[in-house]
Design a protein around this motif. Structure first.
Motif, PDB file in Angstrom:
ATOM      1  N   ALA A 102      45.770  25.102  14.258  1.00  0.00           N
ATOM      2  CA  ALA A 102      46.651  25.697  15.272  1.00  0.00           C
ATOM      3  C   ALA A 102      48.082  25.290  14.950  1.00  0.00           C
ATOM      4  CB  ALA A 102      46.263  25.242  16.675  1.00  0.00           C
ATOM      5  N   ASP A 103      48.986  26.264  14.966  1.00  0.00           N
ATOM      6  CA  ASP A 103      50.367  26.026  14.582  1.00  0.00           C
ATOM      7  C   ASP A 103      51.271  26.044  15.809  1.00  0.00           C
ATOM      8  OD1 ASP A 103      52.407  25.458  12.886  1.00  0.00           O
ATOM      9  OD2 ASP A 103      52.351  27.348  11.781  1.00  0.00           O
ATOM     10  N   ALA A 104      52.519  25.648  15.597  1.00  0.00           N
ATOM     11  CA  ALA A 104      53.492  25.579  16.685  1.00  0.00           C
ATOM     12  C   ALA A 104      53.704  26.956  17.299  1.00  0.00           C
ATOM     13  CB  ALA A 104      54.816  25.027  16.165  1.00  0.00           C
ATOM     14  N   GLY A 105      53.834  26.992  18.616  1.00  0.00           N
ATOM     15  CA  GLY A 105      54.054  28.244  19.330  1.00  0.00           C
ATOM     16  C   GLY A 105      52.792  28.984  19.719  1.00  0.00           C
ATOM     17  N   GLN A 106      51.624  28.480  19.314  1.00  0.00           N
ATOM     18  CA  GLN A 106      50.362  29.124  19.649  1.00  0.00           C
ATOM     19  C   GLN A 106      49.736  28.485  20.887  1.00  0.00           C
ATOM     20  OE1 GLN A 106      47.904  28.876  16.128  1.00  0.00           O
ATOM     21  NE2 GLN A 106      48.825  30.697  15.215  1.00  0.00           N
ATOM     22  N   ARG A 107      49.055  29.293  21.663  1.00  0.00           N
ATOM     23  CA  ARG A 107      48.289  28.803  22.808  1.00  0.00           C
ATOM     24  C   ARG A 107      46.820  29.156  22.563  1.00  0.00           C
ATOM     25  NH1 ARG A 107      50.094  30.857  28.515  1.00  0.00           N
ATOM     26  NH2 ARG A 107      51.823  29.422  28.082  1.00  0.00           N
ATOM     27  N   PRO A 108      46.040  28.236  21.989  1.00  0.00           N
ATOM     28  CA  PRO A 108      44.657  28.544  21.633  1.00  0.00           C
ATOM     29  C   PRO A 108      43.757  28.698  22.864  1.00  0.00           C
ATOM     30  CG  PRO A 108      45.494  26.654  20.381  1.00  0.00           C
ATOM     31  CD  PRO A 108      46.455  26.907  21.497  1.00  0.00           C
ATOM     32  N   CYS A 151      38.121  27.312  27.455  1.00  0.00           N
ATOM     33  CA  CYS A 151      39.169  26.296  27.559  1.00  0.00           C
ATOM     34  C   CYS A 151      40.451  26.863  26.957  1.00  0.00           C
ATOM     35  CB  CYS A 151      38.755  25.016  26.835  1.00  0.00           C
ATOM     36  SG  CYS A 151      40.048  23.737  26.791  1.00  0.00           S
ATOM     37  N   VAL A 152      41.458  27.039  27.794  1.00  0.00           N
ATOM     38  CA  VAL A 152      42.772  27.497  27.337  1.00  0.00           C
ATOM     39  C   VAL A 152      43.677  26.274  27.223  1.00  0.00           C
ATOM     40  CG1 VAL A 152      44.741  28.992  27.804  1.00  0.00           C
ATOM     41  CG2 VAL A 152      42.443  29.720  28.464  1.00  0.00           C
ATOM     42  N   LEU A 153      44.057  25.941  26.014  1.00  0.00           N
ATOM     43  CA  LEU A 153      44.879  24.760  25.778  1.00  0.00           C
ATOM     44  C   LEU A 153      46.342  25.024  26.132  1.00  0.00           C
ATOM     45  CD1 LEU A 153      43.471  23.586  22.331  1.00  0.00           C
ATOM     46  CD2 LEU A 153      42.979  22.625  24.569  1.00  0.00           C
ATOM     47  N   ARG A 154      47.100  23.941  26.210  1.00  0.00           N
ATOM     48  CA  ARG A 154      48.543  24.082  26.365  1.00  0.00           C
ATOM     49  C   ARG A 154      49.148  24.587  25.059  1.00  0.00           C
ATOM     50  NH1 ARG A 154      50.189  18.226  27.790  1.00  0.00           N
ATOM     51  NH2 ARG A 154      48.455  17.839  26.374  1.00  0.00           N
ATOM     52  N   THR A 155      50.354  25.105  25.139  1.00  0.00           N
ATOM     53  CA  THR A 155      51.025  25.637  23.958  1.00  0.00           C
ATOM     54  C   THR A 155      51.313  24.514  22.962  1.00  0.00           C
ATOM     55  OG1 THR A 155      52.055  27.350  25.304  1.00  0.00           O
ATOM     56  CG2 THR A 155      52.996  26.948  23.129  1.00  0.00           C
ATOM     57  N   VAL A 156      50.997  24.761  21.700  1.00  0.00           N
ATOM     58  CA  VAL A 156      51.241  23.772  20.649  1.00  0.00           C
ATOM     59  C   VAL A 156      52.746  23.662  20.412  1.00  0.00           C
ATOM     60  CG1 VAL A 156      50.801  23.172  18.240  1.00  0.00           C
ATOM     61  CG2 VAL A 156      49.020  24.292  19.588  1.00  0.00           C
ATOM     62  N   ARG A 157      53.261  22.441  20.431  1.00  0.00           N
ATOM     63  CA  ARG A 157      54.686  22.184  20.254  1.00  0.00           C
ATOM     64  C   ARG A 157      54.969  21.765  18.815  1.00  0.00           C
ATOM     65  NH1 ARG A 157      57.618  20.805  24.857  1.00  0.00           N
ATOM     66  NH2 ARG A 157      58.680  19.144  23.715  1.00  0.00           N
ATOM     67  N   ALA A 158      56.160  22.117  18.341  1.00  0.00           N
ATOM     68  CA  ALA A 158      56.535  21.740  16.974  1.00  0.00           C
ATOM     69  C   ALA A 158      56.883  20.263  16.871  1.00  0.00           C
ATOM     70  CB  ALA A 158      57.721  22.583  16.506  1.00  0.00           C
ATOM     71  N   TRP A 159      57.235  19.643  17.992  1.00  0.00           N
ATOM     72  CA  TRP A 159      57.640  18.243  17.987  1.00  0.00           C
ATOM     73  C   TRP A 159      57.450  17.688  19.388  1.00  0.00           C
ATOM     74  CZ3 TRP A 159      61.393  15.426  20.601  1.00  0.00           C
ATOM     75  CH2 TRP A 159      61.668  14.154  20.105  1.00  0.00           C
ATOM     76  N   VAL A 218      37.671  31.089  18.566  1.00  0.00           N
ATOM     77  CA  VAL A 218      38.999  30.590  18.903  1.00  0.00           C
ATOM     78  C   VAL A 218      40.016  31.696  18.635  1.00  0.00           C
ATOM     79  CG1 VAL A 218      40.764  28.846  18.481  1.00  0.00           C
ATOM     80  CG2 VAL A 218      38.343  28.237  18.301  1.00  0.00           C
ATOM     81  N   ASP A 219      40.797  32.012  19.643  1.00  0.00           N
ATOM     82  CA  ASP A 219      41.896  32.967  19.520  1.00  0.00           C
ATOM     83  C   ASP A 219      43.156  32.313  20.070  1.00  0.00           C
ATOM     84  OD1 ASP A 219      40.587  35.558  18.559  1.00  0.00           O
ATOM     85  OD2 ASP A 219      39.362  35.060  20.306  1.00  0.00           O
ATOM     86  N   SER A 220      44.307  32.804  19.645  1.00  0.00           N
ATOM     87  CA  SER A 220      45.575  32.238  20.089  1.00  0.00           C
ATOM     88  C   SER A 220      46.528  33.344  20.522  1.00  0.00           C
ATOM     89  CB  SER A 220      46.238  31.405  18.984  1.00  0.00           C
ATOM     90  OG  SER A 220      45.581  30.185  18.805  1.00  0.00           O
TER      91      SER A 220
END
Length: 267
Positions: free
Chosen positions: A73-79, A130-138, A175-177
């Motif tokens: 999962a990369d930054a900006g994605q909400r898996p 399960c909807v995760l929080r948005t992945v942050r770059a930092w 898994v989708d984002s």
């Protein structure tokens, strides 16, 4: 006329800038992603089966087993993680749960969704989300924010009677984002994604670098930190253009004709 030319040039610039953003957000065909989907699951973090986003992985197991998958999962994605467990014809009431961990094996909370569900005795299957929080770059070192890298999905029965242990079940996970875009952009980035390593695989001479075996090798289709471009750049540029046009318009309205008025002689 000058204002019209400036406005046209600004709109053309924004159109060219929005082009790459639209191209990045276009989803890839799901048919190619579904080909070669895994048909088994791991039994621990180290043996987790790798799956790509958009794939539907399946596995046959027994009630009471711990099933593990991993995905990037990369930054900006909400898996969004979804799991379906097909239960045997005869079983007692039992509860199933999915847990998601990041590359540091920190358990990530679900923003929303049915992470744990109880299946009645006559239920043929149970579905979990399960909807995760948005992945942050930092993120700050003390924070527990999702960061780019490998994520682990664990599926198991958490409340099952002894009589049901060992009964065969079939699991299906996907898994989708959703790409959140500039709304999740931050001023910072990790030096490297959180991809766990298994330690030193081989080490040559002093001039050679140490090689490390990775526990997870999958990465986003366009590489890590691929979301450096976002609509945040477009809105920033648009705001700058609007400010410039407002300044030009205000100057045009307040400067007058540009020539001093004639004063009658002897006035």
């Amino acid at each position: 006329m000058r204002i019209t030319r400036v406005l046209s040039a600004a709109l053309l610039t924004l159109g060219l800038a929005a082009g790459p953003a639209a191209a990045d957000s276009s989803p890839s065909p799901s048919a190619s992603q579904d080909s070669g989907a895994p048909t088994e699951a791991g039994t621990s973090f180290r043996t987790a089966t790798e799956i790509e986003q958009g794939q539907t992985a399946t596995a046959s197991a027994s009630t009471g087993d711990y099933l593990y998958w991993s995905f990037p999962a990369d930054a900006g994605q909400r898996p969004t993680v979804k799991a379906t467990v097909k239960l045997p014809d005869t079983h007692a009431t039992e509860a199933w749960q999915i847990d998601v961990y990041d590359g540091l094996r920190r358990r990530q909370s679900c923003q929303y969704g049915a992470q744990t569900r109880t299946a009645a005795a006559d239920a043929a299957s149970v579905e979990l989300t399960c909807v995760l929080r948005t992945v942050r770059a930092w993120s700050e070192p003390w924070a527990d924010d999702p960061l780019p890298g490998t994520y682990y999905l664990r599926l198991t029965a958490v409340d099952v009677p002894t009589s049901d242990l060992g009964l065969p079940v079939d699991a299906e996970v996907r898994v989708d984002s959703k790409d959140i875009g500039g709304a999740a952009a931050v001023d910072g980035a990790l030096a490297a994604p959180l991809v766990p390593g298994a330690g030193v695989l081989s080490q040559g001479d002093e001039e050679e670098s140490t090689k490390e075996a990775l526990l997870a090798s999958l990465e986003p289709s366009d590489g890590w930190s691929s979301g450096w471009w976002s609509d945040r750049w477009v809105w920033t540029a648009f705001g700058g253009v609007l400010a410039a046009l407002a300044g030009i318009g205000g100057y045009a309205l307040t400067r007058g004709s540009g020539r001093p008025s004639r004063v009658p002689p002897g006035a």
